[in-house]
Design a protein around this motif. Sequence first.
Motif, PDB file in Angstrom:
ATOM      1  N   SER A  98       1.270  -7.767   3.852  1.00  0.00           N
ATOM      2  CA  SER A  98       1.341  -6.442   3.238  1.00  0.00           C
ATOM      3  C   SER A  98       2.357  -5.560   3.949  1.00  0.00           C
ATOM      4  O   SER A  98       2.869  -5.908   5.014  1.00  0.00           O
ATOM      5  N   TYR A 123       0.850  -1.182   0.000  1.00  0.00           N
ATOM      6  CA  TYR A 123       0.000   0.000   0.000  1.00  0.00           C
ATOM      7  C   TYR A 123       0.888   1.235   0.000  1.00  0.00           C
ATOM      8  O   TYR A 123       1.826   1.325   0.807  1.00  0.00           O
ATOM      9  N   LYS A 126      -9.224  -4.128   3.174  1.00  0.00           N
ATOM     10  CA  LYS A 126      -7.936  -4.764   2.922  1.00  0.00           C
ATOM     11  C   LYS A 126      -8.135  -6.239   2.573  1.00  0.00           C
ATOM     12  O   LYS A 126      -9.123  -6.851   2.949  1.00  0.00           O
ATOM     13  N   PHE A 169      -6.806   5.514   2.715  1.00  0.00           N
ATOM     14  CA  PHE A 169      -6.230   4.192   2.989  1.00  0.00           C
ATOM     15  C   PHE A 169      -7.081   3.429   3.999  1.00  0.00           C
ATOM     16  O   PHE A 169      -7.375   2.246   3.817  1.00  0.00           O
ATOM     17  N   GLU A 181      -1.479  -0.963  -4.267  1.00  0.00           N
ATOM     18  CA  GLU A 181      -2.628  -0.063  -4.263  1.00  0.00           C
ATOM     19  C   GLU A 181      -2.150   1.276  -3.725  1.00  0.00           C
ATOM     20  O   GLU A 181      -1.378   1.326  -2.753  1.00  0.00           O
TER      21      GLU A 181
END
Length: 213
Positions: A58, A16, A53, A48, A40
């Motif tokens: 991640s 992210y 999610k 965010f 993303e």
Amino acid sequence: MSAPACEPQSNGSIVYVVDDDASIRDALSNLLRSAGIRVETFASTAEFLSQPKTGSASCLVLDVRLQGNSGLDFQRQLVETNTTIPIIFITGHGDIEMSVKAMKAGAVDFLAKPFREQDLLDAVSSALQTDIKRRELERQSSNLHADYQSLTAREKEVMTLAVKGLMNKQIAGQMNLSEITVKIHRSHAMKKMHARSFADLVRMAHALGAGNS
């Protein structure tokens, strides 16, 4: 110019990126995608947080100086809400004090712009591996607790006394049971805990905190 080579993340991991500069978001997205990494991007921390999610391993590439809520403030917010995600800070205005604060609060890396593409890819690879390992440890811990909860009260008591070093005969006397009954409870505990050996059972008990007192 092509991106430096980076091992593709074929395990569903995702990166992210939160940066209020669209050009930076696009550049980082292109770099990560060219290295085979899912990504993303978000223009703000609020954006965010509002995005569902995937639940995959991640990491977060986060700009320190965002409009409104700063990256460091957002890091604090994540810590306070027990949200665990490895963070890589990027900044064009970084200094030693900011870097120290970020790292003390748990950031895995702090990159000052302009940084080398490979430095970011290396940091991302390390952060994703950290999250993969954390999730695996959490999964193992969850399974261990579930196995322990499947034991009967007597099986738990026999297990606790056994890992303290008591022999079956001693356990039988303390619990007012026959020795054969203790052996049966002990065998059931081993099977339910998926312990391959008694040493394995002792390790599990210590991880659970059973038998430490």
